[in-house]
Design a protein around this motif. Structure first.
Motif, PDB file in Angstrom:
ATOM      1  N   GLY A 149     -15.402  -3.290 -37.369  1.00 45.95           N
ATOM      2  CA  GLY A 149     -16.782  -3.909 -37.270  1.00 45.95           C
ATOM      3  C   GLY A 149     -16.183  -5.420 -37.196  1.00 45.95           C
ATOM      4  N   GLY A 150     -15.181  -5.563 -36.987  1.00 49.37           N
ATOM      5  CA  GLY A 150     -15.069  -7.360 -37.526  1.00 49.37           C
ATOM      6  C   GLY A 150     -15.385  -7.518 -35.999  1.00 49.37           C
ATOM      7  N   LEU A 151     -15.269  -9.553 -35.946  1.00 46.98           N
ATOM      8  CA  LEU A 151     -15.490 -10.157 -34.063  1.00 46.98           C
ATOM      9  C   LEU A 151     -14.341 -11.179 -34.517  1.00 46.98           C
ATOM     10  CD1 LEU A 151     -16.975 -11.719 -32.434  1.00 46.98           C
ATOM     11  CD2 LEU A 151     -17.684 -13.238 -34.079  1.00 46.98           C
ATOM     12  N   VAL A 152     -13.335 -10.445 -33.060  1.00 49.18           N
ATOM     13  CA  VAL A 152     -11.958 -11.364 -32.980  1.00 49.18           C
ATOM     14  C   VAL A 152     -12.485 -12.053 -31.801  1.00 49.18           C
ATOM     15  CG1 VAL A 152     -11.223  -9.448 -32.073  1.00 49.18           C
ATOM     16  CG2 VAL A 152      -9.454 -11.483 -32.572  1.00 49.18           C
ATOM     17  N   TRP A 153     -11.422 -13.008 -31.173  1.00 43.36           N
ATOM     18  CA  TRP A 153     -11.607 -13.930 -30.221  1.00 43.36           C
ATOM     19  C   TRP A 153     -10.234 -13.802 -29.313  1.00 43.36           C
ATOM     20  CZ3 TRP A 153     -14.063 -19.171 -31.682  1.00 43.36           C
ATOM     21  CH2 TRP A 153     -15.774 -19.725 -31.443  1.00 43.36           C
ATOM     22  N   ASP A 154     -10.341 -13.315 -27.763  1.00 44.41           N
ATOM     23  CA  ASP A 154      -8.653 -12.998 -27.410  1.00 44.41           C
ATOM     24  C   ASP A 154      -8.888 -14.461 -26.685  1.00 44.41           C
ATOM     25  OD1 ASP A 154      -6.137 -12.643 -26.646  1.00 44.41           O
ATOM     26  OD2 ASP A 154      -6.875 -10.448 -25.219  1.00 44.41           O
ATOM     27  N   LEU A 155      -8.441 -15.701 -26.932  1.00 40.61           N
ATOM     28  CA  LEU A 155      -8.067 -16.459 -26.047  1.00 40.61           C
ATOM     29  C   LEU A 155      -7.491 -16.821 -24.836  1.00 40.61           C
ATOM     30  CD1 LEU A 155      -9.668 -19.472 -28.395  1.00 40.61           C
ATOM     31  CD2 LEU A 155     -10.936 -17.830 -27.663  1.00 40.61           C
ATOM     32  N   TYR A 156      -7.502 -17.307 -24.085  1.00 44.01           N
ATOM     33  CA  TYR A 156      -6.470 -17.174 -22.575  1.00 44.01           C
ATOM     34  C   TYR A 156      -6.236 -15.217 -22.493  1.00 44.01           C
ATOM     35  CZ  TYR A 156      -5.884 -21.926 -24.551  1.00 44.01           C
ATOM     36  OH  TYR A 156      -6.464 -23.232 -24.992  1.00 44.01           O
ATOM     37  N   SER A 157      -7.438 -14.397 -22.789  1.00 43.48           N
ATOM     38  CA  SER A 157      -6.616 -12.858 -22.263  1.00 43.48           C
ATOM     39  C   SER A 157      -6.131 -12.562 -21.588  1.00 43.48           C
ATOM     40  CB  SER A 157      -8.390 -12.594 -23.110  1.00 43.48           C
ATOM     41  OG  SER A 157      -8.737 -12.353 -22.044  1.00 43.48           O
ATOM     42  N   GLY A 158      -5.907 -13.066 -20.330  1.00 41.14           N
ATOM     43  CA  GLY A 158      -5.351 -12.620 -19.541  1.00 41.14           C
ATOM     44  C   GLY A 158      -6.255 -11.225 -18.182  1.00 41.14           C
ATOM     45  N   VAL A 159      -5.678 -10.269 -18.562  1.00 44.31           N
ATOM     46  CA  VAL A 159      -6.076  -8.833 -17.831  1.00 44.31           C
ATOM     47  C   VAL A 159      -6.686  -8.184 -19.384  1.00 44.31           C
ATOM     48  CG1 VAL A 159      -5.445  -8.693 -15.724  1.00 44.31           C
ATOM     49  CG2 VAL A 159      -4.131  -7.771 -18.174  1.00 44.31           C
ATOM     50  N   GLY A 160      -5.958  -8.523 -20.213  1.00 50.65           N
ATOM     51  CA  GLY A 160      -6.633  -7.851 -21.836  1.00 50.65           C
ATOM     52  C   GLY A 160      -5.845  -6.711 -22.834  1.00 50.65           C
ATOM     53  N   LEU A 161      -4.228  -7.586 -22.588  1.00 55.65           N
ATOM     54  CA  LEU A 161      -3.355  -6.557 -22.711  1.00 55.65           C
ATOM     55  C   LEU A 161      -3.583  -7.036 -24.894  1.00 55.65           C
ATOM     56  CD1 LEU A 161      -0.544  -5.211 -23.549  1.00 55.65           C
ATOM     57  CD2 LEU A 161       0.329  -7.670 -23.343  1.00 55.65           C
ATOM     58  N   PHE A 162      -3.712  -8.102 -25.214  1.00 57.42           N
ATOM     59  CA  PHE A 162      -4.458  -8.270 -26.508  1.00 57.42           C
ATOM     60  C   PHE A 162      -5.382  -7.972 -27.298  1.00 57.42           C
ATOM     61  CE2 PHE A 162      -1.375 -12.075 -26.239  1.00 57.42           C
ATOM     62  CZ  PHE A 162      -0.350 -11.070 -26.450  1.00 57.42           C
ATOM     63  N   ALA A 163      -6.457  -8.032 -26.265  1.00 57.78           N
ATOM     64  CA  ALA A 163      -7.227  -7.062 -26.506  1.00 57.78           C
ATOM     65  C   ALA A 163      -7.775  -5.519 -26.644  1.00 57.78           C
ATOM     66  CB  ALA A 163      -8.731  -7.719 -25.499  1.00 57.78           C
ATOM     67  N   SER A 164      -6.896  -5.055 -25.885  1.00 52.45           N
ATOM     68  CA  SER A 164      -6.707  -3.653 -25.731  1.00 52.45           C
ATOM     69  C   SER A 164      -6.493  -3.649 -27.204  1.00 52.45           C
ATOM     70  CB  SER A 164      -5.865  -3.703 -25.174  1.00 52.45           C
ATOM     71  OG  SER A 164      -4.599  -3.468 -25.078  1.00 52.45           O
ATOM     72  N   VAL A 165      -5.483  -3.964 -28.297  1.00 54.94           N
ATOM     73  CA  VAL A 165      -5.108  -3.917 -29.282  1.00 54.94           C
ATOM     74  C   VAL A 165      -6.174  -4.398 -30.728  1.00 54.94           C
ATOM     75  CG1 VAL A 165      -3.319  -3.988 -31.066  1.00 54.94           C
ATOM     76  CG2 VAL A 165      -2.567  -3.942 -28.829  1.00 54.94           C
ATOM     77  N   LEU A 166      -6.204  -5.346 -30.096  1.00 50.26           N
ATOM     78  CA  LEU A 166      -7.580  -5.956 -30.955  1.00 50.26           C
ATOM     79  C   LEU A 166      -8.747  -4.705 -31.461  1.00 50.26           C
ATOM     80  CD1 LEU A 166      -7.882  -9.474 -30.037  1.00 50.26           C
ATOM     81  CD2 LEU A 166      -6.305  -8.838 -32.092  1.00 50.26           C
ATOM     82  N   ALA A 167      -9.682  -4.795 -30.461  1.00 47.23           N
ATOM     83  CA  ALA A 167     -10.456  -3.599 -29.780  1.00 47.23           C
ATOM     84  C   ALA A 167     -10.625  -2.138 -30.926  1.00 47.23           C
ATOM     85  CB  ALA A 167     -11.049  -3.257 -28.461  1.00 47.23           C
ATOM     86  N   GLU A 168      -9.017  -1.260 -30.850  1.00 48.30           N
ATOM     87  CA  GLU A 168      -8.672  -0.600 -31.576  1.00 48.30           C
ATOM     88  C   GLU A 168      -9.017  -0.723 -33.092  1.00 48.30           C
ATOM     89  OE1 GLU A 168      -8.285   1.729 -30.531  1.00 48.30           O
ATOM     90  OE2 GLU A 168      -8.498   2.168 -28.623  1.00 48.30           O
ATOM     91  N   GLN A 169      -8.464  -1.945 -33.331  1.00 48.82           N
ATOM     92  CA  GLN A 169      -8.547  -2.118 -34.774  1.00 48.82           C
ATOM     93  C   GLN A 169     -10.394  -3.152 -35.146  1.00 48.82           C
ATOM     94  OE1 GLN A 169      -6.213  -5.370 -35.234  1.00 48.82           O
ATOM     95  NE2 GLN A 169      -3.890  -5.053 -35.115  1.00 48.82           N
ATOM     96  N   VAL A 170     -10.886  -2.996 -34.493  1.00 47.16           N
ATOM     97  CA  VAL A 170     -12.165  -3.619 -34.350  1.00 47.16           C
ATOM     98  C   VAL A 170     -13.152  -2.273 -34.714  1.00 47.16           C
ATOM     99  CG1 VAL A 170     -12.653  -5.580 -33.948  1.00 47.16           C
ATOM    100  CG2 VAL A 170     -12.786  -4.031 -32.536  1.00 47.16           C
ATOM    101  N   GLY A 171     -13.089  -1.227 -33.752  1.00 45.53           N
ATOM    102  CA  GLY A 171     -13.825  -0.257 -33.135  1.00 45.53           C
ATOM    103  C   GLY A 171     -15.052  -0.429 -32.869  1.00 45.53           C
ATOM    104  N   PRO A 172     -15.620   0.682 -32.831  1.00 48.40           N
ATOM    105  CA  PRO A 172     -17.122   1.045 -31.633  1.00 48.40           C
ATOM    106  C   PRO A 172     -17.733  -0.368 -32.500  1.00 48.40           C
ATOM    107  CG  PRO A 172     -16.105   2.957 -32.235  1.00 48.40           C
ATOM    108  CD  PRO A 172     -15.570   2.317 -32.918  1.00 48.40           C
ATOM    109  N   ALA A 173     -17.630  -0.631 -33.861  1.00 49.46           N
ATOM    110  CA  ALA A 173     -19.041  -1.552 -34.101  1.00 49.46           C
ATOM    111  C   ALA A 173     -18.672  -3.244 -34.301  1.00 49.46           C
ATOM    112  CB  ALA A 173     -18.941  -0.683 -35.717  1.00 49.46           C
ATOM    113  N   GLY A 174     -17.618  -3.015 -33.947  1.00 48.76           N
ATOM    114  CA  GLY A 174     -16.776  -4.281 -33.277  1.00 48.76           C
ATOM    115  C   GLY A 174     -16.953  -5.105 -32.871  1.00 48.76           C
TER     116      GLY A 174
END
Length: 413
Positions: free
Chosen positions: A252-277
């Motif tokens: 449920g958290g909020l995270v910023w992925d800066l200089y994200s490219g195509v979202g490699l790190f965003a994909s990992v972070l999205a799993e952590q925050v879940g649908p509510a994040g």
């Protein structure tokens, strides 16, 4: 007095950032390539603009270091290809040299004293480079430029490139001056783009392929073959794993992925925050954003913002628990760092391909109440002087409580 062309005898001192070592001759600093610390060499001065230093190549080794080896490429020699820096050093010693450079940059630029280990990636020091940019010389043969020169050194092969990656460009002749971008993707397919100047206008033409396929972080990725992706085939998975381990974003958290490219790190972070994040991915490349939106279409918690990071940050709302950033070689810079600390995140995970830029930004973080908590370094560019680092930055603890440089509010707004 200009020393260019002069041959000098030098006792080689410590390694320096940039693929050379430091020697002192007649009161001047000499940056010597093709040498190792502790060696005695004859060095030919290749560049002297006056002042306190000049540049030279070791053309003869009088007393060799025990870590010296025969370079696997005959072009890794004075006056020839400038693509590699450390082929004359044993691979484990290359990593030691890079560790010394990272430690020296942290100490000198950020006042941080800590031991550094550079970790090897799987696969060994050769056959790893998946992306190469070449240029055609006067004879039409494709090659790489000599160090600090526009002169093209033609290639028959490149031992650090992935096998077969350069076959399409080395087998033919090109218009002199043509630049060629080559990518070998995760499925073993080659992608070739030609960059040329026609009647004063720069033109890009895709000659083969165009959409690369990569496999990392448990996903398949399809994107512009010449957009940003890690060059070493093991780097994407390695870095994504470290980012995920250190981010620890709550559900449920909020995270910023800066200089994200195509979202490699965003994909990992999205799993952590879940649908509510929520993961806010910020990227300046419009094509990368489009490719990222397509790749992560199954993760609606990833929200994309296209634009320069320093501009987008001015309009972002909320206090992120975690910020992840992977800036270009020049680093994030003071404006971006200050924008981050103003939101007082609990953790910052910083991925850096240049230790000097990382150290400068860590100094800015330190001036705003944040400290370096963890550091890992990886030899993602064997045979070259480049090194990839991941730093975990957290708020200082002052008097038993957290010292936030920004506001004291918590949670999302």
């Amino acid at each position: 007095m200009n020393w260019t062309g002069r041959t000098i005898e030098a006792e080689v001192g410590p390694v320096a950032h940039g693929g050379h070592c430091v020697a002192r001759v007649e009161g001047r600093v000499v940056f010597v390539r093709h040498a190792l610390p502790g060696e005695v060499v004859l060095a030919e001065v290749t560049e002297d603009k006056g002042g306190s230093f000049c540049r030279a190549d070791a053309v003869r080794v009088l007393e060799a270091a025990p870590e010296r080896v025969e370079p696997p490429c005959p072009l890794a020699a004075p006056g020839l290809c400038g693509g590699c820096d450390w082929q004359h050093a044993a691979p484990e010693f290359q990593r030691e040299l890079k560790a010394r450079v990272v430690a020296e940059q942290l100490s000198r630029l950020a006042g941080i004293e800590r031991p550094v280990e550079v970790e090897a990636l799987p696969g060994g020091p050769l056959d790893w480079r998946s992306r190469v940019r070449l240029v055609a010389g006067r004879d039409g043969r494709a090659g790489l430029r000599a160090h600090r020169s526009h002169r093209v050194v033609a290639l028959d092969d490149c031992p650090i490139a992935m096998p077969g990656a350069l076959d399409d460009v080395l087998s033919r002749r090109w218009r002199p001056g043509t630049e060629l971008e080559v990518t070998r993707d995760g499925d073993g397919q080659n992608h070739v783009r030609e960059l040329s100047v026609v009647r004063g206008k720069r033109r890009a033409r895709q000659l083969k392929g165009g959409t690369a396929v990569q496999h990392a972080a448990g996903r398949d990725w399809r994107f512009d073959a010449h957009g940003f992706w890690q060059v070493h085939p093991a780097a994407a998975d390695t870095l994504a794993a470290v980012v995920g381990e250190w981010a620890k974003v709550p559900q449920g958290g909020l995270v910023w992925d800066l200089y994200s490219g195509v979202g490699l790190f965003a994909s990992v972070l999205a799993e952590q925050v879940g649908p509510a994040g929520e993961v806010v991915a910020v990227e300046s490349g419009r094509r990368a954003v489009e490719d990222g939106e397509a790749a992560l279409a199954d993760l609606p918690q990833v929200r994309w913002r296209a634009g320069r990071v320093e501009h987008v940050l001015r309009d972002l709302a909320g206090r992120p628990e975690v910020v992840v950033l992977d800036p270009p070689r020049s680093g994030a810079g003071r404006e971006v760092v200050q924008s981050i600390v103003e939101r007082a995140p609990d953790r910052v995970v910083y991925v850096a391909c240049d230790p000097a830029a990382l150290a400068r930004d860590l100094a800015t973080f330190a001036g705003s109440g944040y400290r370096l908590a963890e550091l890992r370094a990886f030899d993602a560019f064997p045979m070259t002087h480049h090194v990839e680092c991941v730093a975990l930055v957290v708020p200082e603890i002052v008097g038993g409580s957290r010292h936030d440089a920004g506001h004291e509010s918590s949670g999302r707004v």
